[in-house]
Design an enzyme around this catalytic site. Structure first.
Site, PDB file in Angstrom:
ATOM      1  CB  CYS A   1      -0.969  -0.031   1.176  1.00 38.68           C
ATOM      2  SG  CYS A   1      -2.371   1.098   0.973  1.00 38.68           S
TER       3      CYS A   1
ATOM      4  CG  HIS B   1      -4.200  -3.632   2.824  1.00 38.24           C
ATOM      5  ND1 HIS B   1      -3.910  -3.211   4.105  1.00 38.24           N
ATOM      6  CD2 HIS B   1      -4.159  -2.520   2.056  1.00 38.24           C
ATOM      7  CE1 HIS B   1      -3.716  -1.910   4.110  1.00 38.24           C
ATOM      8  NE2 HIS B   1      -3.862  -1.467   2.875  1.00 38.24           N
TER       9      HIS B   1
ATOM     10  CD  GLU C   1      -2.931  -6.623   5.348  1.00 37.14           C
ATOM     11  OE1 GLU C   1      -3.678  -5.639   5.547  1.00 37.14           O
ATOM     12  OE2 GLU C   1      -2.141  -6.678   4.374  1.00 37.14           O
TER      13      GLU C   1
END
Length: 374
Positions: free
Chosen positions: A261, A346, A348
C-alpha cells in the site's frame, strides 16, 4: 428503543449532523464520542470487519461511510484489533446495533469509539451519500451538533487544512519485537501504520520481526543484519513521507524489500515515479486485480487514496506486475535487479479475501534468493 432503529439504544444518543464541503447536510444520531470533528470523507464497501477497519491506521484522519447498512452487530473483541488503539476519524452508518450477538465480544462498538474520543453518526442515508462521494470525490466533512448553523459549519470547513504528518502520528515511537520459535529469517518492518496481521503472518512464515519507527536511520536498520525490509501500509499522501523515501533510495539493492500500500507508493517515488490523489480511492474487500505474469485474477482488500501513475514508471527500473481491473490503476511493481517488489492492495486480508496471501510467500522466497512463485 426506537421502532425505526430497534437494535440501537437511544437513551444516550444525541441529534447530530454532518456537513460536506459541497454544502450538503445529513442529519442523524450520535454514537461513540459527541465531539465536533473535521475529516476527509471516504467510503468502504466491506460487509464485515468494522473492528479491523477502525483500528487500521491507514484510516487515520478519515471519516468512513459504511455502505453495508447494519454496523455493530457483533461488537468488539479484544483479540481482533489491528493496532493498539483506533485512529480513525469517525464512522457514518445507516443503522447502528448496540446489542451485539457474539459470545466473544467484550465491548460494543460505541463504547470503544467513546473511549477513544471518535465521533460517529447513524441514521444517515448512506446509499445517497456514497453515490455523492463517488460522483464528486472525497472531500472535507464536519460532524457537529444538529443546532450548528450551516454558515458556521461551512466557515469551519473552509478554514480546515488536511494534515501532512499522518505517518508521524501513527508510527511507533520506539522499536519493538515480534518473535517466533525456531525462526528462519530476521526482518525489519518500517512502521508507517503497520497492521498486526501482517506481523502475525510473517511470524507464521518463520520470521522474527523488528518493528521500527518510520524515521529510523539506515545505520540502525542495517545493524540488525536483516535478511529483508518490509515497508508497511499507512495514512496520508506518500509525498509527505520524505524520510522513508530517502531511506529507500539508500537501501535499494542492499537488502530485499517488500512494500504494501503506502509502502508501494513510497518505493515508486524513490525510483522517480509520480503519485496522484484518486477521486474517491479504493476501500473494501472486493477489488479484482490481475497478475500480469500469471494471468490470474485475485479479489483483493484495499484501502488507499493515492495511486502511482503508470506512465511515470517507465524508465525507472520498476516493472508493473499487477493492475486493477475496475480502473486499470497500478496494483503491483517489481525490480528484479534490486530484489524489490510491492503491491498496492492488502494481502494480509484483515479483513477481506485471502486470495493474495501468496504475496507473503513471495517475500519469504526473496529473502533466500529464490525465484518468485507463480
Amino acid at each position: 428503543r426506537s421502532t425505526l432503529f430497534p437494535y440501537t439504544t437511544l437513551f444516550r444518543s444525541v441529534k447530530l449532523k454532518i456537513v460536506l464541503e459541497n454544502g450538503t447536510e445529513f442529519y442523524g444520531y450520535g454514537f461513540g464520542s459527541n465531539k465536533e470533528s473535521i475529516n476527509e470523507i471516504v467510503f468502504n464497501t466491506s460487509m464485515v470487519g468494522y473492528q479491523e477497519l477502525i483500528s487500521d491506521s491507514s484510516y487515520a484522519g478519515q471519516m468512513v461511510v459504511m455502505t453495508y447498512p447494519l454496523i455493530g452487530n457483533y461488537g468488539i473483541t479484544d483479540e481482533d484489533y489491528e493496532t493498539k488503539f483506533p485512529t480513525i476519524g469517525g464512522l457514518i452508518v445507516k443503522d447502528y446495533n448496540d446489542v451485539p450477538s457474539n459470545f466473544r465480544y467484550t465491548k460494543t462498538l460505541s463504547e470503544v469509539l467513546e473511549e477513544h474520543d471518535i465521533p460517529s453518526i447513524y441514521g444517515v442515508d448512506t446509499r445517497y451519500l456514497t453515490r455523492m462521494v463517488r460522483s464528486e470525490g472525497s472531500q472535507k466533512v464536519l460532524i457537529t451538533s444538529a443546532d450548528t448553523s450551516k454558515s458556521e459549519a461551512m466557515a469551519k470547513i473552509e478554514q480546515y487544512q488536511y494534515p501532512t504528518d499522518m505517518v508521524q502520528r501513527v508510527s511507533c515511537k520506539k522499536r519493538w519485537f515480534a518473535r517466533t520459535p525456531n525462526h528462519k529469517y530476521d526482518i525489519v518492518a518500517i512502521d508507517c501504520g503497520i497492521k498486526y496481521n501482517i506481523i502475525r503472518i510473517m511470524n507464521r512464515k518463520g520470521c522474527n520481526v523488528t518493528i521500527v519507527p518510520y524515521n529510523t536511520s539506515i545505520e540502525e536498520i542495517l545493524a540488525f543484519n536483516p535478511q529483508g525490509i518490509f515497508l508497511s501500509n499507512g495514512p496520508g499522501d506518500p509525498q509527505d513521507v520524505t524520510s522513508v523515501i530517502e531511506l529507500i533510495k539508500q537501501l535499494r539493492g542492499k537488502v530485499p524489500i517488500f512494500g504494501i500500500c503506502l509502502g508501494m507508493q513510497m518505493i515508486s517515488l524513490a525510483y522517480g515515479a509520480e503519485s496522484y490523489k484518486m477521486r474517491f480511492g479504493h476501500r473494501g474487500g472486493n477489488h479484482p486485480v490481475k497478475d500480469l505474469k500469471t494471468g490470474k485474477i485475485h479479489i483483493t482488500s484495499q484501502n488507499h487514496s493515492y495511486a502511482i501513475d503508470a506512465e511515470s514508471l517507465k524508465n525507472t527500473g520498476l516493472e508493473i506486475t499487477h493492475v486493477n481491473l475496475l480502473d486499470n490503476t497500478t496494483e503491483g511493481i517489481e525490480s528484479k535487479a534490486d530484489k524489490i517488489f510491492a503491491v498496492q492492495y492488502h494481502p494480509e486480508s484483515a479483513p477481506g479475501p485471502q486470495d493474495s496471501v501468496y504475496q507473503l510467500n513471495r517475500s519469504e522466497e526473496r529473502r533466500v534468493g529464490k525465484e518468485c512463485r507463480s
